[in-house]
Write an enzyme that holds these catalytic residues in place. Structure first.
Site, PDB file in Angstrom:
ATOM      1  N   LYS A 173       1.358  -1.207  30.881  1.00  0.00           N
ATOM      2  CA  LYS A 173      -0.059  -1.513  30.625  1.00  0.00           C
ATOM      3  C   LYS A 173      -0.964  -0.625  31.486  1.00  0.00           C
ATOM      4  O   LYS A 173      -1.959  -0.086  31.006  1.00  0.00           O
ATOM      5  CB  LYS A 173      -0.323  -3.007  30.900  1.00  0.00           C
ATOM      6  CG  LYS A 173       0.322  -3.901  29.846  1.00  0.00           C
ATOM      7  CD  LYS A 173       0.328  -5.371  30.218  1.00  0.00           C
ATOM      8  CE  LYS A 173       1.135  -6.140  29.159  1.00  0.00           C
ATOM      9  NZ  LYS A 173       1.261  -7.575  29.435  1.00  0.00           N
ATOM     10  N   ASP A 198      -6.210 -11.004  26.948  1.00  0.00           N
ATOM     11  CA  ASP A 198      -4.972 -11.425  26.272  1.00  0.00           C
ATOM     12  C   ASP A 198      -5.263 -12.478  25.203  1.00  0.00           C
ATOM     13  O   ASP A 198      -4.414 -12.762  24.357  1.00  0.00           O
ATOM     14  CB  ASP A 198      -3.974 -12.009  27.286  1.00  0.00           C
ATOM     15  CG  ASP A 198      -2.857 -11.032  27.633  1.00  0.00           C
ATOM     16  OD1 ASP A 198      -2.679 -10.057  26.881  1.00  0.00           O
ATOM     17  OD2 ASP A 198      -2.168 -11.271  28.641  1.00  0.00           O
ATOM     18  N   GLN A 249       0.220 -11.697  33.888  1.00  0.00           N
ATOM     19  CA  GLN A 249       1.496 -11.381  33.245  1.00  0.00           C
ATOM     20  C   GLN A 249       2.366 -12.643  33.210  1.00  0.00           C
ATOM     21  O   GLN A 249       2.596 -13.272  34.239  1.00  0.00           O
ATOM     22  CB  GLN A 249       2.198 -10.252  34.028  1.00  0.00           C
ATOM     23  CG  GLN A 249       3.491  -9.805  33.407  1.00  0.00           C
ATOM     24  CD  GLN A 249       3.305  -9.185  32.017  1.00  0.00           C
ATOM     25  OE1 GLN A 249       2.401  -8.390  31.782  1.00  0.00           O
ATOM     26  NE2 GLN A 249       4.154  -9.573  31.080  1.00  0.00           N
TER      27      GLN A 249
END
Ligand code: NAD
Length: 287
Positions: A53, A120, A97
């Site tokens: 990422k 997200d 994460q």
């Protein structure tokens, strides 16, 4: 019929080139998009995902920072960092994460992220937005699948879509996004009886179960579009999806490979969401 293999890497590179241009224009207007990534613990796969990422961000000119905490960190400490990042004007996207260590209340941690930096798309506000067809940040993996379908000019409206897998991060949002595009959607999961009776009806079959060889050629309609989200590491070290790729490609019209299919699109849509967030912050400055 032999399916066209959708090259996710190539589609991702094209989308990223467009995003790089958008970042350049934002920087010219005085704003560099910023992403903060929070990682807790030592999970090696998570570390690889975070590194990917960060790399994808730097390639398009996004400034990213990684906030790493040891596995035994109190969740209040992590939430405190998220709240500080919520206030930081140089940060336009915050992601945690997953998975978090078991001691963490995942919903509470994700809920601490400001919904306008939730790139997200896992905050309840954004999940609710998805349900009513008005989300700010579509979750990256299903968003990537939708982008691939659009890129290949595959019609969605009126199509029979079967989604295998009903997780909060892939299956459920995928179903909602394609229903919003007027597909007729069916969701299957581990408790579905006779999976094949559903999959055979699919014009578009999206598989996200995490089970190698779950989808065999006899379960797929001739000419179907087959999108394989699964990522499985076999004992011999090979990476495969959930679909019997060689068998199903003889029947489908389109198919995605693993690796090199949905995976590169997921990271790209994270970059996309971060750039859009920065653009919204910039336009909010002038209103
Ligand atoms: P999950 O374990 O949270 O959910 C799996 C879902 O599949 C569940 O709803 C379960 O009921 C269903 N399922 C399991 N076995 C089944 C079976 N035999 N028949 C029908 N349904 C079954 O997993 P997830 O996080 O949604 O991820 C699914 C897969 O996608 C995994 O392989 C994961 O690694 C992969 N994934 C890939 C990307 C990417 O970028 N390509 C992103 C996220 C997840």
């Amino acid at each position: 019929m032999v399916a066209k293999v959708i090259d996710g890497k190539a589609v991702a590179l094209k989308v990223r080139a467009e995003l790089r241009e958008q970042v350049t224009s934002l920087v010219e207007r005085g704003l560099r998009p910023g992403l903060a990534v929070i990682i807790v613990g030592e999970n090696p796969a998570s570390r690889v995902y975070v590194a990917n990422k960060v790399k994808a961000c730097s390639e398009v000119g996004i400034a990213s920072t990684v906030h790493a905490f040891p596995a035994d960190t109190e969740d209040t400490i992590v939430e405190g960092r998220i709240r500080a990042l919520n206030q930081d004007p140089s940060v336009h996207g915050i992601l945690v994460q997953l998975p978090l260590p078991e001691s963490f209340d995942v919903r509470r941690v994700l809920g601490a992220i400001s919904s306008d930096k939730d790139v997200d798309g896992f905050h309840l506000y954004n999940v609710g937005g998805l349900v009513v067809g008005d989300t700010v940040f579509p979750p990256c993996t299903p968003f990537g699948v939708q982008k691939m379908l659009e890129h290949e000019n595959i019609p969605i409206e009126g199509q029979n879509v079967v989604v295998v897998g009903a997780s909060n991060i892939v299956g459920k949002p995928m179903a909602l996004m394609l229903m919003q595009r007027d597909a007729t959607v069916c969701i299957c999961h581990a408790k579905t009886r006779d999976l094949a009776q559903f999959t055979i009806l699919a014009d578009i079959l999206v598989v996200a179960a995490g089970k190698p060889n779950l989808i065999l050629p006899q379960m797929v309609r001739t000419g179907a579009v087959v999108i394989d989200v699964g990522i499985n590491r076999l004992p011999d070290g090979r990476l495969v999806g959930d679909v019997d790729f060689e068998g199903v490609r003889q029947k489908a019209s389109y198919i995605t490979p693993v690796p090199g299919g949905v995976g590169p699109m997921t990271v790209t849509m994270l970059v996309h969401n971060t750039v859009q967030s920065a653009a919204r912050h910039l336009s909010a400055r002038y209103h």
